[in-house]
Design an enzyme around this catalytic site. Structure first.
Site, PDB file in Angstrom:
ATOM      1  N   CYS A 115     -12.873  54.115  38.070  1.00 16.23           N
ATOM      2  CA  CYS A 115     -13.702  55.308  37.871  1.00 16.23           C
ATOM      3  C   CYS A 115     -14.696  55.108  36.727  1.00 16.23           C
ATOM      4  CB  CYS A 115     -12.823  56.520  37.601  1.00 16.23           C
ATOM      5  SG  CYS A 115     -11.699  56.346  36.192  1.00 16.23           S
ATOM      6  N   HIS A 146      -9.438  60.373  34.079  1.00 17.94           N
ATOM      7  CA  HIS A 146     -10.492  60.119  35.073  1.00 17.94           C
ATOM      8  C   HIS A 146     -11.856  60.326  34.430  1.00 17.94           C
ATOM      9  CE1 HIS A 146     -12.345  59.706  38.956  1.00 17.94           C
ATOM     10  NE2 HIS A 146     -12.813  60.941  38.944  1.00 17.94           N
ATOM     11  N   ASP A 161     -18.797  62.469  40.765  1.00 16.33           N
ATOM     12  CA  ASP A 161     -17.391  62.094  40.676  1.00 16.33           C
ATOM     13  C   ASP A 161     -17.114  61.088  41.783  1.00 16.33           C
ATOM     14  OD1 ASP A 161     -14.668  61.843  40.516  1.00 16.33           O
ATOM     15  OD2 ASP A 161     -14.244  63.986  40.523  1.00 16.33           O
TER      16      ASP A 161
END
Length: 402
Positions: A361, A293, A310
């Site tokens: 991401c 990630h 995030d």
């Protein structure tokens, strides 16, 4: 029986009764005197009777609704009295009239007295005036806000006409779309472009990470960040002064995610390599790879805070702690200045675009950097990701960020 005399007494003519007109009933149920009574004496007696009975009669008021301004002005009556008469009679305690905002607090033992009624009336009138004043103030504030909004929209009209905010969402031309499709289908071993200053080669296989549903790799991310720095150099007045670390910086600074080691990255930011000190920048961007990630850490020197972004809205306090420690060490080593970062705010940005899949991401991270370096808010969504992917591929093929 003698003449002229009868057994029964002679009927006498009755006295003539005086007829009086009906007398009007006063407010307190008293009858006025008739006209035949002396006016001076009747007036004096009436006034005495009025005062005596007015103090004895109960006041007629209601306590089941709020005071209306129109009723106070037109009827001159107070229908909202903050007191419980029954409770006062049972407990025989003093009743406070603080609820009606009297100018001077006073105990009232007889809630039926005329004096208590007069003071309650006066206090209600004062409160009505205050309510009117407050209402006028609210209207005035609202008008001022509207005026400020209109003036603001007038002054920023020229800025809105500039295509700066539309640039990140500008679609590709047909020629650019064709070039990107050909690059996606090229041989995986073919080197499509090479950036000489960073010594980064982009092959057909490397570029395919920008196709829908793919994870971004280090080469594409690092080259894109280099292009953002070159974009800033071309037009420094249009973009913020930023520094973009590559994807290997954080793994060198914090080994295994725990051991902090400033000496491992001390030479990365020498004046000879950069031509500037980090303390002179507005923002510093640090890409972070968390196993599978991508997230982003920002040293926001302009606003004196450390930010963590995030796309899944995760929180990593240890990362911001490491960033604060690094910045203090870097400024002390390169600029010989002690910076107290203990008062800087640590922010885990929550008002940001979120991803709704398991592969975008990396695209969210580089677009956080792109928009922040422009000085823009994060005004994109998951729906823009397909456009951002082909747009990033075009910029890498042309070795120029827009």
């Amino acid at each position: 029986m003698a003449p002229g005399k009868t057994r029964y007494p002679q009927v006498k003519t009755p006295l003539r009764r005086q007829v009086h007109a009906p007398s009007p009933v006063s407010k307190f149920g008293l009858f006025t005197w008739t006209r035949e009574v002396d006016r001076n004496r009747s007036t004096r007696n009436y006034n005495k009777s009025l005062k005596r009975n007015a103090l004895d009669l109960p006041l007629r008021y209601r306590t089941d609704r709020e005071v209306d301004d129109d009723e106070l002005e037109n009827m001159g009556m107070v229908e909202n009295v903050a007191m419980d008469v029954d409770k006062a009679e049972e407990n025989e305690k003093e009743v406070s009239l603080d609820d009606v905002n009297l100018k001077s607090s006073f105990p009232v033992t007889d809630v039926f007295s005329f004096e208590a009624y007069r003071k309650v009336l006066k206090s209600a009138e004062n409160r009505t005036c205050k309510l009117k004043d407050r209402g006028f103030g609210d209207v005035l504030k609202e008008r001022c806000r509207g005026l400020i909004r209109s003036l603001r929209s007038f002054f920023i009209q020229d800025d809105e006409e500039q295509p700066v905010e539309d640039e990140p969402f500008r679609p590709l031309s047909k020629e650019d779309e064709t070039a990107v499709k050909q690059a996606f289908s090229a041989n995986v071993q073919n080197i499509l472009v090479t950036h000489e200053n960073s010594n980064i080669d982009i092959t057909g296989e490397t570029l395919r990470c920008l196709k829908p549903g793919q994870w971004l790799n280090d080469e594409v991310i690092n080259l894109y960040l280099v292009l953002l720095k070159e974009r800033e150099a071309r037009d420094p007045n249009k973009f913020l002064k930023c520094h973009f670390f590559n994807t290997f910086f954080f793994t060198k600074l914090v080994r295994s995610g725990r051991e902090y080691n400033y000496s491992a990255v001390r030479r990365w930011t020498s004046m000879k390599k950069l031509g500037y000190h980090l303390i002179d920048c507005d923002k510093i961007f640090i890409p972070i790879h968390m196993n599978i990630h991508w997230t982003l850490a920002v040293i926001n020197i302009k606003d004196r805070k450390f930010q963590y972004l995030d796309s899944f809205k995760g929180r990593e306090p240890r990362i911001l702690d490491a960033m604060a420690r690094y910045f203090a060490d870097e400024v002390r080593d390169k600029s010989e200045v002690e910076v107290d970062v203990s008062h800087w705010r640590q922010e885990f940005v929550q008002d940001l675009p979120e991803q709704s899949n398991g592969f975008d991401c990396g695209m969210f991270m580089i677009k956080y950097i792109d928009f922040y370096s422009r000085g823009l808010d994060l005004c994109f969504t998951q729906e823009h990701m397909p456009l951002f992917r082909v747009r990033t591929a075009k910029e890498i093929l042309q070795l120029k960020a827009y």
